[in-house]
Motif scaffolding. Structure first.
Motif, PDB file in Angstrom:
ATOM      1  N   VAL A 172       1.234  39.443  44.248  1.00 29.08           N
ATOM      2  CA  VAL A 172       1.825  40.143  45.382  1.00 29.08           C
ATOM      3  C   VAL A 172       1.075  39.752  46.653  1.00 29.08           C
ATOM      4  O   VAL A 172      -0.134  40.002  46.772  1.00 29.08           O
ATOM      5  CB  VAL A 172       1.774  41.670  45.213  1.00 29.08           C
ATOM      6  N   ALA A 173       1.772  39.142  47.592  1.00 26.79           N
ATOM      7  CA  ALA A 173       1.193  38.777  48.877  1.00 26.79           C
ATOM      8  C   ALA A 173       1.703  39.738  49.944  1.00 26.79           C
ATOM      9  O   ALA A 173       2.890  40.074  49.981  1.00 26.79           O
ATOM     10  CB  ALA A 173       1.558  37.342  49.241  1.00 26.79           C
ATOM     11  N   ALA A 174       0.791  40.190  50.801  1.00 30.47           N
ATOM     12  CA  ALA A 174       1.172  41.075  51.903  1.00 30.47           C
ATOM     13  C   ALA A 174       0.165  40.925  53.036  1.00 30.47           C
ATOM     14  O   ALA A 174      -1.019  40.657  52.791  1.00 30.47           O
ATOM     15  CB  ALA A 174       1.244  42.523  51.436  1.00 30.47           C
ATOM     16  N   HIS A 175       0.634  41.097  54.247  1.00 30.31           N
ATOM     17  CA  HIS A 175      -0.205  40.931  55.434  1.00 30.31           C
ATOM     18  C   HIS A 175      -1.135  42.140  55.564  1.00 30.31           C
ATOM     19  O   HIS A 175      -0.687  43.292  55.516  1.00 30.31           O
ATOM     20  CB  HIS A 175       0.676  40.797  56.673  1.00 30.31           C
ATOM     21  N   PHE A 179       1.295  45.121  56.770  1.00 26.12           N
ATOM     22  CA  PHE A 179       1.603  45.889  55.557  1.00 26.12           C
ATOM     23  C   PHE A 179       0.462  46.847  55.233  1.00 26.12           C
ATOM     24  O   PHE A 179       0.695  47.989  54.848  1.00 26.12           O
ATOM     25  CB  PHE A 179       1.847  44.927  54.391  1.00 26.12           C
ATOM     26  N   GLY A 180      -0.768  46.353  55.364  1.00 22.83           N
ATOM     27  CA  GLY A 180      -1.949  47.166  55.094  1.00 22.83           C
ATOM     28  C   GLY A 180      -2.585  46.827  53.758  1.00 22.83           C
ATOM     29  O   GLY A 180      -1.887  46.722  52.740  1.00 22.83           O
ATOM     30  N   LEU A 184      -1.219  47.551  49.900  1.00 23.98           N
ATOM     31  CA  LEU A 184      -1.045  46.441  48.952  1.00 23.98           C
ATOM     32  C   LEU A 184      -1.737  46.746  47.635  1.00 23.98           C
ATOM     33  O   LEU A 184      -1.162  46.533  46.551  1.00 23.98           O
ATOM     34  CB  LEU A 184      -1.597  45.153  49.559  1.00 23.98           C
ATOM     35  N   LEU A 185      -2.968  47.229  47.694  1.00 26.77           N
ATOM     36  CA  LEU A 185      -3.709  47.515  46.462  1.00 26.77           C
ATOM     37  C   LEU A 185      -3.037  48.635  45.671  1.00 26.77           C
ATOM     38  O   LEU A 185      -2.960  48.579  44.430  1.00 26.77           O
ATOM     39  CB  LEU A 185      -5.156  47.874  46.797  1.00 26.77           C
ATOM     40  N   GLU A 186      -2.521  49.656  46.364  1.00 31.52           N
ATOM     41  CA  GLU A 186      -1.813  50.740  45.671  1.00 31.52           C
ATOM     42  C   GLU A 186      -0.541  50.218  45.022  1.00 31.52           C
ATOM     43  O   GLU A 186      -0.197  50.610  43.898  1.00 31.52           O
ATOM     44  CB  GLU A 186      -1.487  51.852  46.666  1.00 31.52           C
ATOM     45  N   PHE A 187       0.160  49.330  45.718  1.00 30.33           N
ATOM     46  CA  PHE A 187       1.379  48.718  45.161  1.00 30.33           C
ATOM     47  C   PHE A 187       1.037  47.960  43.879  1.00 30.33           C
ATOM     48  O   PHE A 187       1.749  48.064  42.868  1.00 30.33           O
ATOM     49  CB  PHE A 187       1.975  47.776  46.201  1.00 30.33           C
ATOM     50  N   CYS A 188      -0.056  47.211  43.914  1.00 32.83           N
ATOM     51  CA  CYS A 188      -0.456  46.412  42.745  1.00 32.83           C
ATOM     52  C   CYS A 188      -0.899  47.290  41.580  1.00 32.83           C
ATOM     53  O   CYS A 188      -0.684  46.942  40.409  1.00 32.83           O
ATOM     54  CB  CYS A 188      -1.564  45.434  43.128  1.00 32.83           C
TER      55      CYS A 188
END
Length: 404
Positions: A172-175, A179-180, A184-188
């Motif tokens: 998962v790539a995010a800015h 994005f924050g 991103l870490l919570e999404f992962c």
């Protein structure tokens, strides 16, 4: 009392493994290919005198008949061999777990479709639980190329970029700013839980920065979310016995933080080496310092950059005497790898190769370890070295080290 240091030169293979035909990798040879391209493009041989003095070139020439245009050493101060992989895959967790005495003998789950790679129900659940309106990518992709292709759309829509590869992985790539990082870490973390039923080995958070396709770049805040190894590793046994395991780089993530006493992050080859050297000065007895040098793989192997890979190897080689000088009389240094990633091979994936097994103590000289049937021989040797109960897999080569 014993101490040990393991430096994993991530992806530094030294010749096609016996079962390379199963993976389409017959003829892959990371070291030989780098050396060949180095000579061709730079007009000089790859210079690795310190690695050669530990037996790297001798091990590489035993592992493969491919020509290696790197000068050998006249005298060897160390033990050298090469190991085949027993695990079913050529991915990072399998290689590292096997190094620690636990080969992966089951089949990982994979997303084989090059496009529309992920099941619709997975994406639906992931979006519902995280609140995102959708994902971009959903395909096999190079981590740098997909940023150029989808980075602008990601910033405009707020949708994370999800992609995979031939490995058992969901990336998962995010800015970091738009994005924050925490988001991103919570999404992962949600993805990690949902992917358990698919038997996927890793979820990798790939944060990036930049404001245009030509300068989007991944940052050092990468996180790997791995499943637990299927059995206790030598790291677990050492910490359970009162010893300490100091993780540097992504080691702790690869082992899902199990069997780890202390986890230290560093970004870039120089910083990883500096952090390891600092820990060598202060590590207590019965400590294992375990470092992954990820740059070789992510910056050069996957990006198919043999010259950059070769220059990074030369830099590491120049720094190697610092490690030899910093060793206590009772400290064992192990240099190895977790798989290959031949930067001249078709595609951008890992390659199924032998790995080097180089060992050094101040009392050691010119010990031939030969071909090892499993990376687990390293873990079994460490179990013997630290007087731990034997691992279920691997054959210790400690008697050869002690005998000589």
């Amino acid at each position: 009392m014993a101490k040990a240091v393991i430096l994993v030169l991530d992806s530094f293979g030294i010749g096609s493994a016996p079962d390379a035909d199963r993976f389409g990798d017959v003829g892959a040879n990371t070291l030989a290919s780098i050396a060949r391209e180095f000579s061709k493009q730079k007009g000089r041989s790859l210079a690795l005198p310190n690695l050669a003095s530990l037996g790297l070139i001798k091990a590489a020439r035993q592992a493969s008949t491919d020509p290696i245009t790197v000068a050998d050493a006249s005298q060897i101060a160390g033990a050298y061999g090469y190991a085949a992989e027993l695990s079913s895959g050529k991915d990072t967790p399998s290689g590292h777990w096997e190094i620690a005495g636990v080969p992966v003998l089951f089949e990982w789950g994979y997303f084989h479709n090059k496009t529309d790679s992920f099941p619709a129900e997975l994406i639906e659940k992931l979006c519902a639980e995280t609140g995102v309106t959708g994902v971009l990518g959903n395909c096999h992709a190079s981590g740098t190329e997909i940023l150029k292709k989808l980075g602008d759309e990601h910033i405009r829509t707020g949708k994370p970029i999800c992609y995979t590869s031939a490995d058992s992985v969901f990336q998962v790539a995010a800015h970091e700013e738009h994005f924050g990082l925490e988001k991103l870490l919570e999404f992962c973390q949600v993805a990690r839980r949902l992917l358990d039923e698919y038997n996927i080995g890793r979820v990798i958070a790939r944060p990036f920065l930049g404001d245009a396709p030509d300068n989007y770049a991944r940052t050092g805040n990468r996180r790997d979310y791995s499943v637990l190894p299927p059995a206790p590793t030598v790291l677990d046994k050492l910490t359970a016995s009162g010893g300490e395991v100091i993780s540097i780089g992504k080691i702790a993530d690869i082992y899902a933080h199990q069997g780890i006493s202390q986890s230290l992050k560093a970004t870039g080859l120089a910083a990883l080496l500096d952090t390891t050297l600092a820990q060598m000065q202060t590590a207590a007895d019965r400590s294992l310092i375990f470092t992954n040098l990820v740059d070789f793989d992510q910056n050069f192997g996957h990006r198919r950059d043999p010259i950059g890979y070769g220059e990074a190897l030369e830099y590491f080689d120049q720094r190697l005497p610092e490690f030899l000088s910093a060793l206590d009389d009772d400290t064992l240094l192990v240099l190895t790898a977790d798989h290959g990633c031949d930067p001249t091979w078709p595609g951008t994936e890992h390659t199924r190769e032998y790995i080097p097994v180089l060992c050094y103590t101040k009392q050691m000289a010119d010990i031939e370890l030969g071909e090892r049937a499993s990376f687990a021989d390293i873990g079994q040797t460490l179990a013997s070295y630290f007087s731990l109960d034997a691992m279920d897999y691997g054959e210790s080569f400690l008697p050869q080290l002690i005998k000589n």
